[in-house]
Design an enzyme around this catalytic site. Structure first.
Site, PDB file in Angstrom:
ATOM      1  N   HIS A   1       0.849  -1.189   0.000  1.00 36.72           N
ATOM      2  CA  HIS A   1       0.000   0.000   0.000  1.00 36.72           C
ATOM      3  C   HIS A   1       0.887   1.243   0.000  1.00 36.72           C
ATOM      4  O   HIS A   1       1.941   1.279   0.645  1.00 36.72           O
ATOM      5  CB  HIS A   1      -0.995  -0.003   1.173  1.00 36.72           C
TER       6      HIS A   1
ATOM      7  N   ASP B   1       5.787   2.756   7.133  1.00 41.34           N
ATOM      8  CA  ASP B   1       4.414   2.316   6.869  1.00 41.34           C
ATOM      9  C   ASP B   1       3.744   3.240   5.862  1.00 41.34           C
ATOM     10  O   ASP B   1       3.103   4.228   6.256  1.00 41.34           O
ATOM     11  CB  ASP B   1       3.608   2.281   8.171  1.00 41.34           C
TER      12      ASP B   1
ATOM     13  N   GLU C   1      -5.280   1.988   2.146  1.00 45.05           N
ATOM     14  CA  GLU C   1      -5.162   0.812   3.015  1.00 45.05           C
ATOM     15  C   GLU C   1      -5.446   1.205   4.450  1.00 45.05           C
ATOM     16  O   GLU C   1      -6.065   0.483   5.225  1.00 45.05           O
ATOM     17  CB  GLU C   1      -3.764   0.203   2.903  1.00 45.05           C
ATOM     18  N   GLU C   2      -4.999   2.395   4.815  1.00 46.91           N
ATOM     19  CA  GLU C   2      -5.137   2.830   6.210  1.00 46.91           C
ATOM     20  C   GLU C   2      -6.597   3.089   6.584  1.00 46.91           C
ATOM     21  O   GLU C   2      -6.914   3.230   7.759  1.00 46.91           O
ATOM     22  CB  GLU C   2      -4.283   4.082   6.454  1.00 46.91           C
TER      23      GLU C   2
ATOM     24  N   ASP D   1       4.135  -4.900   3.684  1.00 46.97           N
ATOM     25  CA  ASP D   1       3.630  -3.757   4.439  1.00 46.97           C
ATOM     26  C   ASP D   1       4.467  -3.644   5.706  1.00 46.97           C
ATOM     27  O   ASP D   1       4.378  -4.474   6.597  1.00 46.97           O
ATOM     28  CB  ASP D   1       2.150  -3.986   4.777  1.00 46.97           C
TER      29      ASP D   1
ATOM     30  N   HIS E   1       2.401   4.882  12.763  1.00 48.76           N
ATOM     31  CA  HIS E   1       1.264   5.800  12.625  1.00 48.76           C
ATOM     32  C   HIS E   1       1.501   7.131  13.325  1.00 48.76           C
ATOM     33  O   HIS E   1       0.554   7.784  13.788  1.00 48.76           O
ATOM     34  CB  HIS E   1      -0.030   5.143  13.117  1.00 48.76           C
TER      35      HIS E   1
HETATM   36  N1  DTR Z   1      -2.172  -2.687   9.322  1.00 44.40           N
HETATM   37  C1  DTR Z   1      -0.864  -2.268   8.816  1.00 44.40           C
HETATM   38  C2  DTR Z   1       0.253  -2.548   9.783  1.00 44.40           C
HETATM   39  C3  DTR Z   1       0.238  -3.917  10.311  1.00 44.40           C
HETATM   40  C4  DTR Z   1      -0.038  -4.266  11.596  1.00 44.40           C
HETATM   41  N2  DTR Z   1       0.087  -5.625  11.742  1.00 44.40           N
HETATM   42  C5  DTR Z   1       0.455  -6.132  10.534  1.00 44.40           C
HETATM   43  C6  DTR Z   1       0.704  -7.473  10.139  1.00 44.40           C
HETATM   44  C7  DTR Z   1       1.032  -7.683   8.823  1.00 44.40           C
HETATM   45  C8  DTR Z   1       1.148  -6.632   7.901  1.00 44.40           C
HETATM   46  C9  DTR Z   1       0.891  -5.291   8.307  1.00 44.40           C
HETATM   47  C10 DTR Z   1       0.548  -5.076   9.610  1.00 44.40           C
HETATM   48  C11 DTR Z   1      -0.880  -0.784   8.577  1.00 44.40           C
HETATM   49  O1  DTR Z   1      -1.030  -0.043   9.547  1.00 44.40           O
HETATM   50  O2  DTR Z   1      -0.653  -0.402   7.435  1.00 44.40           O
HETATM   51 ZN    ZN Z   2      -0.509   1.744   8.801  1.00 39.62          ZN
HETATM   52 ZN    ZN Z   3       0.894  -0.449   6.386  1.00 40.72          ZN
END
Ligand code: DTR
Ligand code: ZN
Ligand code: ZN
Ligand code: CA
Length: 439
Positions: free
Chosen positions: A125, A137, A171-172, A200, A287
């Site tokens: 993403h 991220d 994605e967020e 990611d 974040h």
């Molecule tokens: N949700 C993703 C970050 C994230 C948190 N746990 C995982 C496990 C596997 C891949 C990504 C992630 C984000 O904040 O973009």
């Molecule tokens: Zn994120």
């Molecule tokens: Zn991410």
């Protein structure tokens, strides 16, 4: 002489006879056939990946400090990636969608060639949260996937499969872009996917080395890469459903990927094997505004970028994924008839980095006159028992020659593993002829 040895000799004899027959027949002088070796994956230059990170950082700084969905920094990020890919010979498509009152963008890039009916896709993403530039991220995944794609172009790779790459929007906001892409894939198109690889957060400053435990072949590919580096990995357990592989997985497409950790804390055991700081988050700036160029571990980013290339070259070229290392015990071990004690046949495993895989394989060869009497367990070094086979009062056939797969991913691979065979019904007897464990 035990039954299996006589059978074994018979097999060897048959093979030898066949060999003799073949050598007496005049063999035609066949022209040497060209053997196409599997293409060797390139090293992905860390400097190139970091140059993309710098671009994303500059874009964020010039656009309100972020690259979030609906903000100018996101579209500028898309335009940057698209420009690089167009110049490198990819066929790019910009897919738009609307969410939270703003236009979102997915960028899809196809590398011309390969079997159009077998698609291997890699993605990341591209959007950040609004609080910062989102360098780990997920500029880290976006930049590494971009550089892997550019490496495909530089190599003029002609893989067996058709290679596709994707950079997801929003994605967020809940995997919106990747969900939109998959939901708009006709079923016939979905059926062409041999796999989707997701990246990611792959440069976390206090990194872990996590491999998604979804498709076994994809998982083994990444584990083989890291085993070659001597770097232990762990199964990624945070993320089922937490990133862009989820929409693909939900429609039955094989998925896999890599992750270096987010807000969970690194344990002392993890710090012992990976370095870094225990009791501290893998990414303290997750974040947050501090997710900047300083929020990257170069070693993790470099290794993961190289792992992406390794996976694309091997999975894309349909290179058979070699199994992990195996260990065997061929000594005969008598199985006392019921109600005697269980028989144990040990193997000592050493030199394997990390834990056993979710697809730990056990091949068993047991000589017995009533196999239903026999109950089989795999005993891990810490004593944990994994049931392989239950006894049965109706399975009266001779011998057990079988393969079992167990999820032993919570067990460190090194140590003494045992095959435990217990005869639970009297009168018929047998012995363990041999067994093998493969990681
Ligand atoms: N949700 C993703 C970050 C994230 C948190 N746990 C995982 C496990 C596997 C891949 C990504 C992630 C984000 O904040 O973009
Ligand atoms: Zn994120
Ligand atoms: Zn991410
Ligand atoms: Ca590298």
């Amino acid at each position: 002489m035990s039954l299996s040895v006589s059978r074994h000799l018979a097999a060897v004899t048959a093979f030898a006879v066949a060999g003799l027959l073949a050598s007496t027949a005049p063999a035609a002088l066949a022209a040497p056939t060209a053997v196409t070796a599997a293409p060797v994956p390139p090293d992905i230059p860390l400097a190139n990946v970091k140059a993309h990170l710098t671009q994303f950082s500059t874009i964020a700084a010039a656009n309100g400090g972020n690259r979030a969905h609906g903000r100018p920094g996101y579209k500028a990020s898309i335009d940057y990636v698209k420009g690089k890919l167009d110049a490198a010979g990819f066929t790019t498509t910009l897919q738009t969608f609307t969410t939270s009152g703003a236009t979102g963008y997915n960028l899809i890039a196809d590398w011309p060639g390969g079997d159009p009916n077998v698609v291997l896709m890699s993605g990341a993403h591209l959007d950040s949260v609004t609080s910062g530039a989102g360098i780990n991220d997920n500029a880290s995944g976006s930049a590494a996937v971009l550089e892997a794609a550019l490496a495909v172009s530089r190599a003029g790779l002609q893989p067996t499969k058709h290679l596709r790459f994707g950079w997801w929007g929003a994605e967020e906001l809940g995997l919106v872009g990747s969900r939109y892409y998959v939901n708009n894939l006709p079923a016939a198109e979905r059926a062409k996917f041999s796999g989707y690889l997701n990246f990611d957060m792959i440069g976390s400053p206090n990194p872990g080395y996590f491999v998604y435990d979804d498709d076994p072949t994809i998982e083994q590919t990444f584990k083989n890469y890291y085993a070659g580096l001597g770097v232990p990995t762990e199964i990624e357990t945070e993320g089922d459903g937490r990133s862009d592989h989820a929409p693909f997985k939900n429609v039955g497409i094989p998925v896999g990927g890599l992750f270096s950790g987010a807000d969970y804390l690194k344990t002392a055991a993890q710090a012992q094997k990976w370095g870094g700081t225990s009791g501290q988050a893998f990414d303290r700036c997750y974040h947050s505004a501090c997710d900047s160029l300083a929020n990257i571990n170069d070693t993790a980013l470099d290794r993961n970028a190289d792992a992406i290339a390794y996976a694309i070259w091997n999975l894309g070229a349909s290179t058979p994924v070699p199994p992990g290392p195996s260990f065997e015990n061929t000594a005969d071990v008598n199985i006392p008839d019921s109600p005697g004690a269980a028989a144990n046949s040990p193997v000592t495993v050493a030199g394997v980095v990390g834990n056993a895989p979710a697809t730990t394989k056990v091949d068993v060869n047991i000589v017995h006159t009533y196999r239903g009497d026999v109950q089989l367990d795999l005993i891990a070094p810490d004593g944990t028992a994994y049931r392989l086979k239950n006894s049965s009062g109706t399975d009266s056939a001779d011998n057990i020659v079988a393969s079992y797969t167990v999820n032993a991913s919570s067990e460190p691979a090194n140590g003494i593993w045992k095959l435990q065979a217990k005869d639970v019904a009297s009168a018929d007897t047998g012995y363990i002829n041999s067994w093998k464990i493969t990681f």
